[in-house]
Design a protein around this motif. Structure first.
Motif, PDB file in Angstrom:
ATOM      1  N   LEU A 475       0.809  -1.218   0.000  1.00 13.39           N
ATOM      2  CA  LEU A 475       0.000   0.000   0.000  1.00 13.39           C
ATOM      3  C   LEU A 475       0.843   1.269   0.000  1.00 13.39           C
ATOM      4  CD1 LEU A 475      -2.677  -1.389   2.403  1.00 13.39           C
ATOM      5  CD2 LEU A 475      -3.044  -0.757   0.026  1.00 13.39           C
ATOM      6  N   GLY A 476       2.044   1.186  -0.580  1.00 11.98           N
ATOM      7  CA  GLY A 476       2.806   2.387  -0.864  1.00 11.98           C
ATOM      8  C   GLY A 476       4.123   2.535  -0.165  1.00 11.98           C
ATOM      9  N   ALA A 477       4.383   1.792   0.911  1.00 13.33           N
ATOM     10  CA  ALA A 477       5.641   1.931   1.643  1.00 13.33           C
ATOM     11  C   ALA A 477       6.707   1.066   0.979  1.00 13.33           C
ATOM     12  CB  ALA A 477       5.463   1.553   3.108  1.00 13.33           C
ATOM     13  N   ASN A 478       6.998   1.370  -0.284  1.00 17.40           N
ATOM     14  CA  ASN A 478       7.935   0.580  -1.068  1.00 17.40           C
ATOM     15  C   ASN A 478       8.890   1.507  -1.818  1.00 17.40           C
ATOM     16  OD1 ASN A 478       6.467   1.410  -3.496  1.00 17.40           O
ATOM     17  ND2 ASN A 478       4.931  -0.101  -2.881  1.00 17.40           N
ATOM     18  N   THR A 479       9.809   0.927  -2.539  1.00 21.54           N
ATOM     19  CA  THR A 479      10.833   1.691  -3.244  1.00 21.54           C
ATOM     20  C   THR A 479      10.237   2.747  -4.167  1.00 21.54           C
ATOM     21  OG1 THR A 479      12.233  -0.266  -3.205  1.00 21.54           O
ATOM     22  CG2 THR A 479      12.856   1.478  -4.738  1.00 21.54           C
ATOM     23  N   TRP A 480       9.094   2.439  -4.765  1.00 20.78           N
ATOM     24  CA  TRP A 480       8.508   3.324  -5.768  1.00 20.78           C
ATOM     25  C   TRP A 480       7.497   4.301  -5.181  1.00 20.78           C
ATOM     26  CZ3 TRP A 480       8.479  -2.028  -5.872  1.00 20.78           C
ATOM     27  CH2 TRP A 480       9.480  -2.612  -6.645  1.00 20.78           C
ATOM     28  N   ASN A 481       7.197   4.157  -3.887  1.00 20.90           N
ATOM     29  CA  ASN A 481       6.202   5.013  -3.235  1.00 20.90           C
ATOM     30  C   ASN A 481       4.858   4.912  -3.953  1.00 20.90           C
ATOM     31  OD1 ASN A 481       5.455   6.722  -1.164  1.00 20.90           O
ATOM     32  ND2 ASN A 481       6.154   8.592  -2.158  1.00 20.90           N
ATOM     33  N   ARG A 482       4.502   3.720  -4.387  1.00 17.74           N
ATOM     34  CA  ARG A 482       3.263   3.510  -5.134  1.00 17.74           C
ATOM     35  C   ARG A 482       2.433   2.402  -4.488  1.00 17.74           C
ATOM     36  NH1 ARG A 482       3.599   5.580 -10.623  1.00 17.74           N
ATOM     37  NH2 ARG A 482       5.703   6.307 -11.084  1.00 17.74           N
TER      38      ARG A 482
END
Length: 536
Positions: A475-482
């Motif tokens: 839900l967004g807390a990843n490398t791509w902020n997506r």
């Protein structure tokens, strides 16, 4: 007013062009429940501290807490901020660097600064997510007015033999398009419904007006149709892909598909028994028939050959994708054990309990206890198990020993379960923001479920942290902020149009991308539903 609107439009264009880079502090963009673990992250923050800001009715952001970054176990400049102690419902954002104290709201706040997307903390933080995910499954119905394609695929379908001749026609109306295509995958659909069923059991959502039960009934009705008089689920790789009749085959679907159907039907018996006893008994009888085929049909003694050679561009040939689908592989042992375990839970028949334990014991022998691959199951030739493209290992696979522990409380199952849990955590620590296991949303959700259960069953609160981080990753807390979920969060990918995914699926709220820049897929959505309920 005109001048204001022009300025607003200009700001909007700037914000759209800037994209997620204006918000380099990563958070779960859907929000957090009050009692949840709450972690933000950032690569190379400009200062040692971060600020948690809360919005108020005076349309201001107020700094309510100042925290200190700490290095993530993965290194690589990734820093972690923990604000789990903040539980008061409201609107929040994380700030680092240029602004703190009191700041006026903007619509939204587009000033250049180092911050996160804003998010909510509240009990129902994931209600919108869950409704969207359930709604997506309904949107994907095949041959129904509520499906995105309407009342499609109503013609009888040819059931083909090994030479490609039509043996008879089959009424295969129903099911789901499942992915960004027009097929009805028989491994993905029962897995998706099983995840939805686990969600229904755990969450009992207050907003549900019988829709979840209707969805489970729609899916089970279709699967009942594609279990033939032979006793197995028909294969359906589907060619051609289009609006006309699709090919089904007088051959079994993968072993995983058979086991998934048994798991789904056996568990759904308990779900439907109080409201429709006759239907529940029909599901149980069918599960028993399929289980006999799983254990006796010579077809499952070796990897499944492809019944269809002329697959469309981009499709997955069986030999490369289902190479671990046979009875004595680690995959096969796990799938079979999980299937008979659900039959035992429903019937109480000792024969099923004994068989589950026997198969589980054989599976544990494949567990590697030291070295780089410690914690994973391996095939006889040393290759890692649970590597093929079948979805089944996410609801069986390494979960098998966990389910055996819950049922029988024997130390061998606890030990094996914790060995795998430690391996997952070790991988997470090595990958940091990539803790979503090679960028697969379904795997991330499955790991979140697994670690959350282990945290509760074995009193391991440290697992709870990683369970939430894996959930947050989708839900967004990843490398791509997506966010991987269409319509949930502030930033998503465009879906590609390629290969087997023609004609294109429309944009559907609640659709979950299987991988970054990939296609919508039902199994990740179902696993995310289950994870949301489990974390609660």
């Amino acid at each position: 007013m005109v001048k204001f609107l022009l300025c607003s439009a200009a700001l909007l264009m700037v914000a759209m062009e800037a994209g997620a880079e204006e918000f380099p502090v990563r958070v779960n963009q859907a929000g957090y429940r009050p009692g949840a673990v709450k972690i933000c992250s950032m690569v190379n923050p400009p200062q040692k501290t971060f600020y948690v800001q809360k919005g108020d009715t005076d349309i201001c952001w107020h700094t309510i807490w100042e925290g200190e970054w700490r290095p993530d176990a993965s290194g690589k400049g990734l820093m972690i901020g923990d604000f789990s102690h903040i539980t008061e419902p409201g609107d929040y954002r994380i700030l680092c660097g240029s602004t703190n104290g009191i700041a006026r709201f903007r619509m939204p706040d587009w000033r250049p600064q180092v911050q996160s997307f804003h998010f909510q903390i509240r009990d129902g933080a994931y209600d919108t997510l869950e409704r969207a995910l359930v709604g997506y499954i309904t949107w994907q119905r095949c041959g129904h007015a509520k499906g995105w394609a309407g009342v499609c695929h109503q013609d009888p379908v040819p059931l083909l033999d090994a030479e490609g001749r039509t043996v008879r026609t089959l009424d295969a109306r129903g099911g789901y398009h499942q992915s960004c295509d027009l097929r009805n995958w028989h491994d993905g659909i029962p897995m998706s419904l099983y995840g939805l069923l686990r969600y229904a059991e755990l969450a009992k959502p207050g907003w549900d007006d019988g829709d979840v039960a209707k969805e489970l009934r729609w899916g089970c009705d279709y699967l009942l149709k594609v279990v033939g008089p032979e006793g197995y689920v028909y294969d359906a790789q589907f060619a051609p892909i289009g609006w006309g009749p699709r090919h089904y085959y007088l051959a079994p679907a993968t072993l995983g598909a058979q086991c998934d159907v048994v798991m789904l039907f056996a568990r759904a018996v308990r779900y439907f028994r109080a409201t429709d006893a006759a239907y529940a008994e029909r599901l149980l009888a069918t599960a028993r028939r399929v289980r006999v085929q799983i254990e006796t049909n010579p077809f499952f003694e070796k990897p499944q050959p492809a019944p269809e050679k002329n697959l469309p561009a981009g499709a997955q040939p069986a030999e490369k994708c289902y190479f671990q689908q046979y009875r004595t592989s680690a995959n096969g042992l796990a799938e079979r054990a999980s299937a008979v375990l659900e039959l035992f839970r429903t019937t109480g028949e000792t024969v099923f309990a004994n068989e589950a334990k026997t198969l589980g014991a054989e599976l544990v022998k494949r567990l590697v206890r030291d070295g780089e691959n410690a914690g994973w199951y391996h095939e006889a030739d040393g290759t890692q198990a649970f590597k093929d493209w079948s979805y089944c290992w996410r609801i069986s696979g390494y979960r098998t020993t966990l389910e055996l522990w819950k049922e029988f409380k024997e130390e061998v199952w606890k030990e094996a379960t914790l060995v795998v849990a430690e391996r997952i955590v070790r991988d997470f620590k090595a990958k940091g923001l990539q803790c979503g296991a090679r960028a697969s949303s379904s795997t991330s959700a499955a790991y979140s479920i697994y670690l959350s259960e282990c945290a509760r069953l074995f009193n391991r609160p440290d697992y709870r942290v990683w369970a939430q981080r894996s959930f947050d990753w989708v839900l967004g807390a990843n490398t791509w902020n997506r966010s991987y979920v269409e319509g949930i969060g502030q930033n998503q990918w465009q879906r590609p149009v390629f290969g087997q995914f023609f004609p294109s699926t429309p944009q559907i709220p609640g659709g979950v991308l299987h991988v970054a820049n990939g296609e919508y897929d039902m199994p990740p959505g179902a696993m995310l539903l289950w994870a949301s309920a489990e974390l609660k």
